[in-house]
Design a protein around this motif. Structure first.
Motif, short mmCIF file in Angstrom:
data_model
loop_
_atom_site.label_atom_id
_atom_site.label_comp_id
_atom_site.label_asym_id
_atom_site.label_seq_id
_atom_site.Cartn_x
_atom_site.Cartn_y
_atom_site.Cartn_z
N PHE A 122 14.72 -24.53 72.60
CA PHE A 122 14.09 -23.34 72.02
C PHE A 122 12.69 -23.66 71.50
CE2 PHE A 122 13.20 -20.39 68.56
CZ PHE A 122 13.45 -19.18 69.18
N GLY A 123 12.51 -24.82 70.87
CA GLY A 123 11.19 -25.20 70.38
C GLY A 123 10.18 -25.36 71.49
N ALA A 124 10.62 -25.96 72.61
CA ALA A 124 9.73 -26.12 73.77
C ALA A 124 9.37 -24.76 74.37
CB ALA A 124 10.39 -27.00 74.82
N PHE A 125 10.34 -23.86 74.41
CA PHE A 125 10.08 -22.52 74.94
C PHE A 125 9.14 -21.73 74.02
CE2 PHE A 125 11.26 -18.02 75.46
CZ PHE A 125 11.01 -17.87 76.82
N ALA A 126 9.36 -21.84 72.71
CA ALA A 126 8.53 -21.09 71.76
C ALA A 126 7.09 -21.58 71.75
CB ALA A 126 9.13 -21.20 70.36
N ALA A 127 6.89 -22.87 72.05
CA ALA A 127 5.51 -23.39 72.06
C ALA A 127 4.66 -22.75 73.14
CB ALA A 127 5.55 -24.91 72.25
N ARG A 128 5.31 -22.18 74.16
CA ARG A 128 4.58 -21.56 75.27
C ARG A 128 4.51 -20.04 75.15
NH1 ARG A 128 8.43 -24.74 78.09
NH2 ARG A 128 9.28 -22.86 79.06
N ARG A 129 5.17 -19.47 74.12
CA ARG A 129 5.20 -18.03 73.96
C ARG A 129 4.63 -17.67 72.60
NH1 ARG A 129 6.44 -19.18 78.37
NH2 ARG A 129 8.00 -18.23 79.77
N LYS A 130 3.43 -17.09 72.58
CA LYS A 130 2.74 -16.81 71.33
C LYS A 130 3.53 -15.86 70.45
CE LYS A 130 -1.05 -17.57 68.92
NZ LYS A 130 -1.45 -18.92 68.52
N TRP A 131 4.11 -14.81 71.07
CA TRP A 131 4.84 -13.82 70.27
C TRP A 131 6.09 -14.43 69.64
CZ3 TRP A 131 9.87 -12.70 71.48
CH2 TRP A 131 10.33 -13.11 72.74
N ILE A 209 11.50 -26.74 65.21
CA ILE A 209 10.17 -26.92 64.64
C ILE A 209 9.54 -28.23 65.14
CG2 ILE A 209 8.89 -27.31 62.50
CD1 ILE A 209 9.71 -24.43 62.97
N GLY A 210 10.33 -29.30 65.13
CA GLY A 210 9.80 -30.58 65.59
C GLY A 210 9.38 -30.56 67.04
N MET A 211 10.21 -29.99 67.90
CA MET A 211 9.87 -29.94 69.32
C MET A 211 8.67 -29.03 69.57
SD MET A 211 10.17 -30.87 72.40
CE MET A 211 11.63 -31.89 72.46
N ARG A 212 8.60 -27.93 68.88
CA ARG A 212 7.45 -27.01 69.04
C ARG A 212 6.14 -27.72 68.75
NH1 ARG A 212 3.55 -25.14 65.07
NH2 ARG A 212 2.68 -23.18 65.87
N ASN A 213 6.10 -28.47 67.64
CA ASN A 213 4.87 -29.18 67.29
C ASN A 213 4.55 -30.29 68.29
OD1 ASN A 213 4.67 -27.57 65.00
ND2 ASN A 213 5.73 -29.05 63.69
N LEU A 214 5.58 -30.99 68.75
CA LEU A 214 5.36 -32.07 69.70
C LEU A 214 4.88 -31.55 71.06
CD1 LEU A 214 8.45 -34.31 68.88
CD2 LEU A 214 6.06 -34.94 68.55
N ILE A 215 5.43 -30.44 71.51
CA ILE A 215 5.02 -29.88 72.80
C ILE A 215 3.56 -29.44 72.74
CG2 ILE A 215 5.31 -27.84 74.27
CD1 ILE A 215 7.29 -29.95 74.92
#
Length: 330
Positions: A122-131, A209-215
């Motif tokens: 989910f974090g990796a997916f959210a990093a690519r979707r601004k909304w 949160i961690g994966m989003r920041n790392l991606i």
């Protein structure tokens, strides 16, 4: 590589020795006398009290100096003997713990694996979707900052007491006997859900949160810009970014394992779930040295074993580590 794992194994063995020593010391710093606590429940007459006190003190090995108790503890441990419970005398500690372990593992293993997998995805997916990053991810910050115990209380109040959807205490219905039946399995599942949900949600928020920041960091790295300049497909760039971001997350799993286990124990206490957390609470209330030692011993062994396995997995998935180990051995 063999030398590397040999050093790692030595470090874990030394850590186990010192951790078990602290485990042995903790109950003995507790105020009170376990034999007195045990006899107070039996309420013997004054004439028999002294004889019973001397008998049980000798039985539990508490009538010898502390240093000899320590040596006796290691001798019994090497034989696989964890002693006899004071609280549930005369049941062996090992038998009591074996009854509680399935409940704790049924919470920990699904909560750790599912939260780790879904949170990273989910974090990796959210990093690519601004909304999605601006709307749903703030919920992840709230979840990861929420104590396990507090979220467990909220879930018990909201879904258990107010909505009445799930039971809030016990491992199964008190009206049922443990049998291999669908009714008993369904009761187990309903009592399991809220403790599991509290562990899963907190873990999910942290990994997301961690994966989003790392991606985001990996997608802005030089190799990503280079691949994009060469005309590589966006999916290929994201795949490399995800694989590189998983390595710090794997290290984070090893570091967070103790916190997750501690959260599971507290969650079990909130829901009176019959796992190791509940046993530890009862052992403290009843000053049961041996049950407390046995429960902590299992936790220590489990956390160290899991960390050792994560170390092995890390070496297998990271080619840079293997290259460095070969260079060091050469």
């Amino acid at each position: 590589m063999r030398r590397y794992f040999g050093r790692k194994l030595l470090i874990y063995v030394l850590t186990f020795f010192f951790a078990v020593t602290v485990d042995w010391m903790i109950p003995r710093f507790m105020p009170g006398d376990p034999v007195q606590t045990m006899l107070s429940r039996a309420a013997p007459n004054p004439e028999a009290y002294e004889a019973m006190y001397a008998y049980y003190t000798n039985l539990f090995g508490l009538d010898v100096p502390v240093w000899q108790q320590y040596l006796n503890f290691w001798g019994a441990l090497l034989r696989g003997d964890l002693g006899v419970s004071v609280w549930l005398f005369p049941q062996p500690v090992a038998r009591i713990i074996l009854r509680a372990i399935p409940y704790t593992l049924a919470l920990l293993i699904p909560a750790i694996l599912l939260s780790y997998y879904t949170g990273n995805k989910f974090g990796a997916f959210a990093a690519r979707r601004k909304w999605l990053d601006n709307t749903v991810l703030p919920l992840g910050y709230v979840l990861t900052a929420t104590p396990y115990m507090w979220l467990a209380i909220l879930l018990a109040w909201g879904l258990g007491i107010v909505a009445g959807l799930f039971p809030v205490s016990g491992g199964y219905s008190f009206a049922l006997e443990p049998t291999w039946s669908w009714a008993f399995f369904g009761s187990l599942l309903r009592h399991w859900f809220l403790p599991f949900a509290s562990l899963f949600l907190v873990g999910f928020g942290g990994w997301a949160i961690g994966m989003r920041n790392l991606i985001i960091y990996e997608l802005e790295a030089d190799y990503s810009n280079y691949l994009q300049a060469l005309g590589a497909p966006a999916r290929l760039v994201r795949r490399y970014a995800y694989r590189n971001a998983m390595l710090p997350q794997l290290t984070g799993l090893a570091l967070q394992l103790g916190v997750i286990v501690a959260g599971a124990l507290v969650t079990e206490i909130v829901f009176s779930y019959p796992g190791l957390g509940y046993l530890i609470l009862q052992a403290i209330h009843n000053q049961d040295f041996f049950l407390l030692q046995g429960a902590f011993l299992f936790i220590i062994s489990g956390v160290l074993l899991a960390n050792f396995l994560i170390d092995i997995v890390y070496v297998m998935v990271d080619p840079r580590t293997r290259t460095g180990m070969r260079g060091a051995s050469a």
